[in-house]
Design an enzyme around this catalytic site. Structure first.
Site, PDB file in Angstrom:
ATOM      1  N   GLY A  19     -10.564  -4.647   6.165  1.00  0.00           N
ATOM      2  CA  GLY A  19      -9.584  -4.385   5.110  1.00  0.00           C
ATOM      3  C   GLY A  19     -10.026  -4.972   3.792  1.00  0.00           C
ATOM      4  O   GLY A  19     -11.171  -5.401   3.654  1.00  0.00           O
ATOM      5  N   ASN A  20      -9.147  -4.994   2.820  1.00  0.00           N
ATOM      6  CA  ASN A  20      -9.465  -5.591   1.512  1.00  0.00           C
ATOM      7  C   ASN A  20      -8.213  -6.252   0.961  1.00  0.00           C
ATOM      8  O   ASN A  20      -7.128  -6.137   1.537  1.00  0.00           O
ATOM      9  CB  ASN A  20     -10.022  -4.532   0.559  1.00  0.00           C
ATOM     10  CG  ASN A  20      -9.017  -3.427   0.309  1.00  0.00           C
ATOM     11  OD1 ASN A  20      -7.998  -3.633  -0.314  1.00  0.00           O
ATOM     12  ND2 ASN A  20      -9.296  -2.230   0.838  1.00  0.00           N
TER      13      ASN A  20
END
Ligand code: CTP
Length: 410
Positions: free
Chosen positions: A204-205
């Site tokens: 993810g980020n």
């Protein structure tokens, strides 16, 4: 505030605005005091509270409060209050203050759906907007009784964001009151995608979704019909807008294939993963699986995701405006603008909002530094809140739109 049950929510609004350092004066109607008493308002604002024009005659409060205000917020605004202001009445301190002020006025109506949809109320709202008063559409949901529909007071955080935006950018009141994006369909994507590795892990980020939220909130406040395509976000969606929840870049691609063709403006504020695992394990990956002999390293094979922005830009119809985002790390501003120009050309979108995220700047932060670059002409830099950046992006996008079908020829 006027006399509606939603007055209790305004306690938090007052507290939040005061905590942000604003001097808040509370002016309830007599009816509002049936819902929340004077001591509460005095304690929260730190100022005496009056309701009538004869309460502090030497202080000439009925003129002074409006005159000194940088912004007047009426939340909740009842049907009766809207009618009285539309008629230009000044028979209590609240209506006198609204009539006497030259500051932007933000009204947040809250009432039963039937009252909100009544032609009398619709006419009053139209009159107020024509006169430059910002009237926020109510949220949709459960009302005081068992029924539900449009009529709820939006969450206080949302009203506070709009209020602070109007303090930062008073000139925007004309666009919000004038509903300059009315009749336009705007699709905003927000947050960070997640690419699943196994049932519990993902790549993810750190996108918070705040920029997308600001864009959706503001586009709706300017009258647009907004859909928010939300990946993983840390903030709630604004009220009264349609929301589509997605998780991965593949979900984003599917949602945008469906939604983009009908949109007038598409804003891709989502931080979409460029790569996804080649395969997703159905079982939780164990530590020893795939590890090298000493167990210190493992590998994940990744494959590229579809470039959604490039695809919808290539497929766009004339008059439709596609806005991309880019978070870049660049040594200086010239290098940043060069990266932005190259990305704009590569993606083929109309506008690219670029920000410098070197050393952890901007992601998840309240304030931002965005430059909006276009295919031709100079870029426009905005430093301030995400709402201010959203305003600039929507202004730029609006300037590129084909005229609305019912717009008068100019
Ligand atoms: N984007 C997209 N689909 C992807 C990846 C990104 O639509 N698979 C969109 C983002 O929403 C954003 C824009 O493309 O609006 C720019 O994203 P970015 O990751 O900066 O683009 P890349 O082409 O991946 O550039 P870079 O090589 O700099 O990562």
């Amino acid at each position: 505030m006027a006399g509606g049950i939603a007055a209790y929510k305004s306690c938090y609004l007052v507290r939040r605005l005061a905590a942000a350092g604003h001097q808040v004066r509370v002016v309830p109607t007599e009816a509002a005091l049936n819902f929340v008493g004077r001591p509460t308002w005095e304690a929260l604002s730190g100022h005496p509270v009056h309701t009538g024009v004869f309460d502090d005659v030497p202080g000439v409060e009925h003129v002074r409060l409006g005159g000194e205000a940088d912004l007047v917020v009426v939340a909740p605004a009842t049907a009766d209050l809207l009618a009285r202001v539309a008629a230009g009445r000044a028979d209590d301190l609240l209506t006198a203050t609204v009539l006497a002020t030259r500051a932007p006025v933000l009204m947040a109506p809250a009432m039963h759906t039937a009252m909100w949809q009544n032609p009398a109320t619709r006419d009053n709202v139209a009159t107020l907007r024509r006169r430059g008063i910002v009237v926020k559409d109510p949220a949709v949901g459960r009302l005081t009784g068992p029924d539900s529909g449009p009529g709820r007071l939006p969450e206080p955080d949302e009203l506070a964001e709009l209020a602070e935006f109007l303090l930062e950018c008073p000139g925007a009141a004309a666009q919000l009151a004038g509903q300059d994006l009315s009749g336009r369909r705007v699709v905003v994507t927000a947050g960070g995608t997640r690419e699943a590795l196994d049932p519990v892990r993902y790549l993810g980020n750190s996108s918070s979704g705040r920029m997308g939220r600001a864009l959706a909130l503001l586009a709706a406040a300017r009258g647009a019909d907004v859909t928010l395509v939300a990946a993983h976000v840390d903030v709630p969606a604004p009220s009264a807008i349609e929301q589509v929840a997605i998780s991965s870049t593949e979900d984003l691609s599917a949602a945008m294939t469906e939604l983009a063709p009908d949109a007038d403006i598409v804003v891709m504020a989502v931080a979409a993963a460029d790569f996804t695992p080649v395969s997703r394990s159905q079982l939780k990956i164990k530590k020893h699986e795939g590890a090298d002999p000493i167990g210190a390293r493992t590998r994940i094979d990744l494959t590229q995701t579809p470039d959604v922005l490039a695809a919808i830009s290539a497929a766009r119809r004339p008059g439709q405006v596609i806005v991309g985002f880019a978070a870049e790390t660049a040594p200086d501003r010239d290098a940043l603008l060069e990266l932005a120009a190259a990305k704009l050309a590569r993606k083929g979108c109309d506008l690219l909002a670029v920000n410098d995220v070197s050393a952890g700047k901007v992601f998840g932060m309240v304030d931002t530094d965005v430059t909006v670059v276009r295919q031709q002409g100079p870029g426009r830099r905005v430093m301030g809140s995400k709402m201010l950046a959203a305003q600039a992006i929507l202004d730029e996008a609006r300037s590129l739109l084909a005229p609305a079908p019912d717009a008068p020829a100019s």
